[in-house]
Design an enzyme around this catalytic site. Structure first.
Site, PDB file in Angstrom:
ATOM      1  N   SER A 167       0.832  -1.187   0.000  1.00 32.40           N
ATOM      2  CA  SER A 167       0.000   0.000   0.000  1.00 32.40           C
ATOM      3  C   SER A 167       0.882   1.258   0.000  1.00 32.40           C
ATOM      4  O   SER A 167       1.773   1.378  -0.836  1.00 32.40           O
ATOM      5  CB  SER A 167      -0.948  -0.034   1.202  1.00 32.40           C
ATOM      6  OG  SER A 167      -1.949   0.936   1.076  1.00 32.40           O
ATOM      7  N   ASP A 353      -8.921  -5.476  -5.298  1.00 36.45           N
ATOM      8  CA  ASP A 353      -8.605  -4.216  -4.625  1.00 36.45           C
ATOM      9  C   ASP A 353      -9.252  -3.069  -5.397  1.00 36.45           C
ATOM     10  O   ASP A 353      -8.957  -2.861  -6.574  1.00 36.45           O
ATOM     11  CB  ASP A 353      -7.081  -4.035  -4.566  1.00 36.45           C
ATOM     12  CG  ASP A 353      -6.659  -2.856  -3.697  1.00 36.45           C
ATOM     13  OD1 ASP A 353      -7.518  -2.033  -3.325  1.00 36.45           O
ATOM     14  OD2 ASP A 353      -5.453  -2.756  -3.392  1.00 36.45           O
ATOM     15  N   HIS A 410      -6.340  -6.164  -1.442  1.00 41.45           N
ATOM     16  CA  HIS A 410      -5.246  -5.274  -1.076  1.00 41.45           C
ATOM     17  C   HIS A 410      -4.062  -6.010  -0.452  1.00 41.45           C
ATOM     18  O   HIS A 410      -2.927  -5.580  -0.571  1.00 41.45           O
ATOM     19  CB  HIS A 410      -5.782  -4.217  -0.102  1.00 41.45           C
ATOM     20  CG  HIS A 410      -4.944  -2.990   0.017  1.00 41.45           C
ATOM     21  ND1 HIS A 410      -4.768  -2.103  -1.013  1.00 41.45           N
ATOM     22  CD2 HIS A 410      -4.230  -2.481   1.068  1.00 41.45           C
ATOM     23  CE1 HIS A 410      -3.999  -1.101  -0.614  1.00 41.45           C
ATOM     24  NE2 HIS A 410      -3.652  -1.306   0.637  1.00 41.45           N
TER      25      HIS A 410
END
Length: 435
Positions: A167, A353, A410
């Site tokens: 991320s 995601d 994610h």
């Protein structure tokens, strides 16, 4: 990229470089599976102390130096890798302090860093020390950490080093690697950096946002009205970024995320197939209370961390301090690494995601200006087949590789363990290293 929660400021007691051997864990944290560990703090600048936690590999090798070292950086910005990445994703123990079957320590040496300072067990010892304001300062602190760490652990100077970031941690990893290469070239640090791993990494925010409206509409998550709401805000954020008004862009991005959640009736933007609703928190936030409890009790006691240092799941103050830098892309640094070094950029993205969507990752990859760009546009992706099952797709040119991962959001290491292990095997274990 995470939305923060309120953070309680720290008080501190430790100074300088220190570490403790974990062969003497208290009951419940003894080295499961023979895992040897060390941890401590490094002073990266006056009154700023960065926490690290090192696990030596349990691979069947004669010495740990026969396997690479992976540094893991968490996202947020403001999430500590010592808790989330370690106990929820890839460390040797899970939240119940039992052995994780699919830990990266089985094949690699693994170093978690609570970054930036102020996150997790990292702390400030004086109110005069300030939080980082941008990615460049984040990189400077991490390079400062590495100078001290590698001078104390010289055996890691020669073994292959990989910096992985998830991320927003991916954005930090790029800057860290970029600055580390500069210092290696100057001769101020000795390290054998081989690659940068970018997992659902927030590399170029605008490219993800440009896909939000169409992604939601095409999947039937919003109606035409919802699509138009998201699209209007997208136009606004694009204008702000083109003007390099990144504070405004960050404000608009927050509105876009809120609008996506509202118009989709509460999908989990980190994994759209997870069960959710408007009143539910994203899955990753469901670990907040239990993780805070674990880290501030058993872990703190086991690591002999001062009671005055409070570990928090996310530091919202860090997020706010980086407000003006959140929406800046780091693609120029990636281009420099690709054009001027043989360091491999390993990109992987889960197709479920929404926030850091695969379509956006494809866009910034296709827009890179580097020596392999022409070949990249011509190259066709190949299936990532494992045990007769297609777990995704892979495309590789020169020192750039991109894995599209099926059945993952994610957090690829959690959602598709099989694909993640294959990626690591291909990229970190099959290569020939000169030690």
């Amino acid at each position: 990229m995470y939305k923060g929660i309120a953070f309680v400021p720290l008080c501190v007691l430790f100074y300088g470089f220190s570490y403790w051997n974990t062969n003497v864990f208290v009951e419940g944290l003894k080295g499961v599976g023979g895992t040897e560990q060390e941890w401590g703090h490094v002073t990266v600048r006056p009154h700023a102390h960065m926490f690290w936690w090192l696990y030596y590999t349990t691979a069947n090798v004669s010495h740990f130096t026969e396997r690479p070292l992976i540094i893991w950086l968490q996202g947020g910005p403001g999430m500590p890798s010592s808790g989330y990445g370690n106990f929820i994703e890839i460390g040797p123990l899970n939240m119940n302090l039992t052995e994780r079957e699919h830990t990266w320590v089985k094949n690699f040496n693994l170093l978690f860093i609570d970054n930036p300072v102020g996150v997790g067990f990292s702390y400030f010892s004086d109110s005069s020390a300030r939080m980082v304001q941008n990615n460049k300062e984040i990189g400077e602190d991490l390079v400062s950490f590495m100078k001290t760490f590698l001078s104390n652990y010289k055996e890691f100077q020669k073994i292959p080093l990989y910096i992985f970031g998830e991320s927003y941690g991916g954005k930090m990893a790029v800057e860290f690697a970029y600055q580390l290469v500069e210092e290696i070239n100057k001769g101020t640090i000795f390290a054998n950096i081989k690659g940068v791993g970018l997992g659902d990494a927030y590399i170029s925010p605008i490219h993800y946002i440009l896909n939000y409206a169409s992604f939601a509409l095409n999947l039937g998550l919003v109606d035409k009205k919802g699509y138009e709401e998201i699209e209007e805000l997208t136009k606004q954020v694009k204008i702000a970024i083109n003007k390099e008004d990144f504070d405004t862009a960050s404000d608009i991005e927050a509105k876009i995320t809120d609008t996506v959640v509202r118009t989709t009736q509460g999908i989990d933007v980190y994994n759209i197939v997870l069960k959710s609703n408007l009143s539910a928190l994203p899955r990753f936030l469901s670990y907040q209370d239990s993780c805070n409890l674990l880290m501030n009790t058993k872990i703190k006691e086991s690591l002999n961390i001062s009671k005055d240092i409070e570990w928090n799941f996310i530091n919202d103050d860090i997020y706010c301090a980086l407000q003006g830098d959140l929406m800046r892309p780091v693609t120029p640094a990636i281009e420099t690494i690709l054009n001027e070094t043989d360091i491999k950029i390993i990109v992987y993205n889960g197709v479920f995601d929404f926030l850091v969507n695969t379509a956006g990752t494809v866009m910034w990859l296709d827009n890179l200006k580097w020596k392999g760009s022409s070949e990249w546009h011509e190259k066709a992706k190949q299936p990532l087949e494992i045990n007769m099952v297609n777990e995704g797709y892979v495309k590789e040119v020169g020192n750039l590789v991109f894995y599209t991962v099926l059945r993952a959001g994610h957090s690829v290491p959690v959602d598709n363990v099989v694909a993640m292990e294959e990626i690591l095997k291909r990229e970190l274990l099959d290569a020939k290293y000169v030690l």
